[in-house]
Design a protein around this motif. Structure first.
Motif, mmCIF file in Angstrom:
data_model
loop_
_atom_site.group_PDB
_atom_site.id
_atom_site.type_symbol
_atom_site.label_atom_id
_atom_site.label_comp_id
_atom_site.label_asym_id
_atom_site.label_seq_id
_atom_site.Cartn_x
_atom_site.Cartn_y
_atom_site.Cartn_z
ATOM 1 N N MET A 199 0.850 -1.198 0.000
ATOM 2 C CA MET A 199 0.000 0.000 0.000
ATOM 3 C C MET A 199 0.883 1.244 0.000
ATOM 4 S SD MET A 199 -2.933 1.097 2.760
ATOM 5 C CE MET A 199 -3.941 2.549 2.490
ATOM 6 N N HIS A 200 0.545 2.195 -0.845
ATOM 7 C CA HIS A 200 1.298 3.448 -0.931
ATOM 8 C C HIS A 200 0.467 4.573 -0.316
ATOM 9 C CE1 HIS A 200 2.844 6.973 -3.627
ATOM 10 N NE2 HIS A 200 3.317 7.045 -2.398
ATOM 11 N N ILE A 201 0.985 5.184 0.765
ATOM 12 C CA ILE A 201 0.323 6.366 1.323
ATOM 13 C C ILE A 201 1.221 7.579 1.126
ATOM 14 C CG2 ILE A 201 -0.907 4.951 3.029
ATOM 15 C CD1 ILE A 201 0.859 6.318 5.191
ATOM 16 N N HIS A 202 0.581 8.713 0.891
ATOM 17 C CA HIS A 202 1.302 9.979 0.745
ATOM 18 C C HIS A 202 0.788 10.921 1.821
ATOM 19 C CE1 HIS A 202 3.672 12.998 -1.408
ATOM 20 N NE2 HIS A 202 2.694 13.847 -1.133
ATOM 21 N N ILE A 203 1.714 11.490 2.592
ATOM 22 C CA ILE A 203 1.342 12.308 3.754
ATOM 23 C C ILE A 203 1.618 13.781 3.456
ATOM 24 C CG2 ILE A 203 1.774 12.747 6.193
ATOM 25 C CD1 ILE A 203 2.581 9.819 6.494
ATOM 26 N N LEU A 204 0.586 14.607 3.537
ATOM 27 C CA LEU A 204 0.729 16.052 3.359
ATOM 28 C C LEU A 204 0.980 16.700 4.726
ATOM 29 C CD1 LEU A 204 -2.233 16.751 0.860
ATOM 30 C CD2 LEU A 204 0.193 16.341 0.326
ATOM 31 N N GLY A 205 2.116 17.369 4.866
ATOM 32 C CA GLY A 205 2.513 17.946 6.152
ATOM 33 C C GLY A 205 3.280 16.942 6.984
ATOM 34 N N ILE A 206 4.204 16.229 6.357
ATOM 35 C CA ILE A 206 4.849 15.063 6.962
ATOM 36 C C ILE A 206 5.901 15.396 8.016
ATOM 37 C CG2 ILE A 206 6.697 14.859 5.230
ATOM 38 C CD1 ILE A 206 6.232 11.789 5.337
#
Length: 449
Positions: free
Chosen positions: A1-8
């Motif tokens: 699963m690929h997650i992308h975090i905004l404000g990491i």
């Protein structure tokens, strides 16, 4: 699963990224400023970091976009997610669905002391071979990072009352489903999102509603706002601290560096440690009580806390030479400022305390605490108040109420005046919840030379 975090790169979202990576997910993320120590910590785990919010970072689309609460409408990535119909959630919601199922969650909530108390609790469990998972909004010095999965069902989380995301204005902690809940204290704060104390109490009431009847709530009896929350409904076991209650502490030394811990009137042990101040005595008592709920004897918890290292920026000693010392503290609310200064005064006696304050939090900038701010600084012998915004008149009003306070519009101005005033044996205390434009490093050089 690929997650992308905004404000990491925030501590909370960076901690989520670490948990996701440890869970075997592919993790990427972006922030307006990609900066250490979080950036280096994440990159060492193989997490790709992108500076800025160009929507091209979302091509090809990840399986899920986790949106930090610093993001708002108008952000290019947020607009792209909504326009393209990408799957998204808040950070707390992601934690609830992907990490916390089947966990025994120990949540630490309250206006002050969450990071320190959660760090204490995680360390007590770790030191007693319980290998907990944790997510802490700071840098716990007994561990190598701010989050990990752990090897047992126990999971300690710093339970923040701040909102979850621009699309979910509930407090983060309502997602955490705690079985052990610590309510440290409760005061009005976060004036940028809460209208009044009652609005925060409503969120705490929602938190109380999700603790199971077999769960346990631990709280101070002498905190009126928390008592009012409990009176709205408590369906769980309740243990309280304070005079006449199950849990009590007694200071054997004025600075609280040695404490007697009692349960139901019986001495459980004596805690001798490097921490000071009544606030840390309360934090310790809460952590010991919470650890007992998962099977750690209070005597063993006390032994563990003798080896506890406070998180960074909690009265952290940065520099020392010939009795002159520089401390860094995260205090950004009058109650925390007062407690920190009282603890330091009890430790150093008649030595001069120079307090340097940046009123940086949104609540402080709005002047919400201006009536109490001067009072909280009274213990200091000399106070420097940072006022980069000339329109922020309440800083000058605060200075006028103190016997020896100065207002400075730049860090250089503070440095010049401190250099003129500094004498051998002075205790310099910097209080800010931000970087304060590098003043800590500059003061360290001044003191060491």
């Amino acid at each position: 699963m690929h997650i992308h975090i905004l404000g990491i790169c925030g501590t909370f979202m960076g901690g989520l990224a670490m948990l996701a990576r440890e869970s075997g997910m592919r993790v990427t993320g972006s922030d307006l400023n990609v900066y250490p120590p979080m950036s280096t910590q994440l990159e060492s785990l193989g997490i790709e970091l992108i500076k800025g919010y160009d929507p091209s970072q979302l091509e090809p689309a990840p399986d899920l976009v986790v949106i930090g609460n610093a993001m708002s409408r108008g952000n290019p990535c947020v607009e792209y997610v909504l326009d393209k119909g990408l799957k998204y959630c808040s950070g707390p919601e992601w934690l609830k669905h992907y990490i916390l199922p089947e966990k025994w969650v120990l949540a630490v909530a309250g206006t002050h002391g969450k990071t320190t108390t959660a760090s204490m609790l995680a360390w007590i469990l770790e030191d007693n071979y319980m290998s907990p998972g944790y997510l802490i909004g700071g840098v716990p010095r007994n561990f190598s990072g701010s989050a990990r999965l752990g090897n047992t069902p126990f999971f300690v989380v710093e339970a923040d009352e701040y909102d979850s995301a621009f699309f979910d204005k509930r407090s983060k902690f309502v997602h955490y489903q705690p079985r052990t809940l610590v309510l440290n204290n409760l005061e009005f704060d976060h004036a940028d999102i809460f209208d009044d104390l009652a609005a925060i109490q409503k969120q705490f009431h929602h938190l109380m509603r999700i603790v199971p009847s077999s769960g346990r709530v631990i709280s101070p009896k002498n905190n009126t706002p928390i008592q009012q929350v409990i009176e709205q409904g408590c369906w769980s076991e309740l243990e309280q601290t304070g005079e006449g209650e199950a849990w009590q502490w007694q200071a054997n030394k004025a600075d609280c560096s040695q404490l007697s811990i009692k349960l139901n009137g019986e001495l459980q042990g004596v805690l001798s440690w490097d921490l000071i101040g009544q606030h840390n005595a309360e934090n310790a008592l809460m952590a010991i009580a919470a650890a007992r709920h998962v099977g750690v004897l209070p005597s063993l918890a006390i032994d563990s806390l003798q080896k506890f290292l406070p998180p960074k920026r909690r009265l952290e000693l940065l520099a020392e030479k010939n009795g002159t010392r520089l401390f860094d503290d995260f205090a950004h609310h009058p109650s925390a400022i007062s407690s920190t200064l009282d603890g330091l005064r009890a430790q150093v006696g008649e030595q001069r305390i120079i307090a340097i304050l940046e009123a940086r939090s949104n609540t402080m900038k709005m002047g919400v605490h201006q009536e109490r701010l001067a009072e909280s600084l009274q213990v200091a012998d000399m106070v420097f108040l940072y006022q980069p915004d000339a329109s922020n008149q309440y800083i000058a009003n605060t200075a006028a109420q103190l016997k020896n306070a100065r207002v400075a519009t730049s860090v250089n101005e503070i440095m010049e005046q401190v250099a003129e005033e500094l004498t051998k044996g002075d205790q310099v205390l910097v209080m800010s919840n931000g970087g304060f434009e590098g003043i800590h490093a500059k003061l360290s050089v001044l003191i060491k030379h």
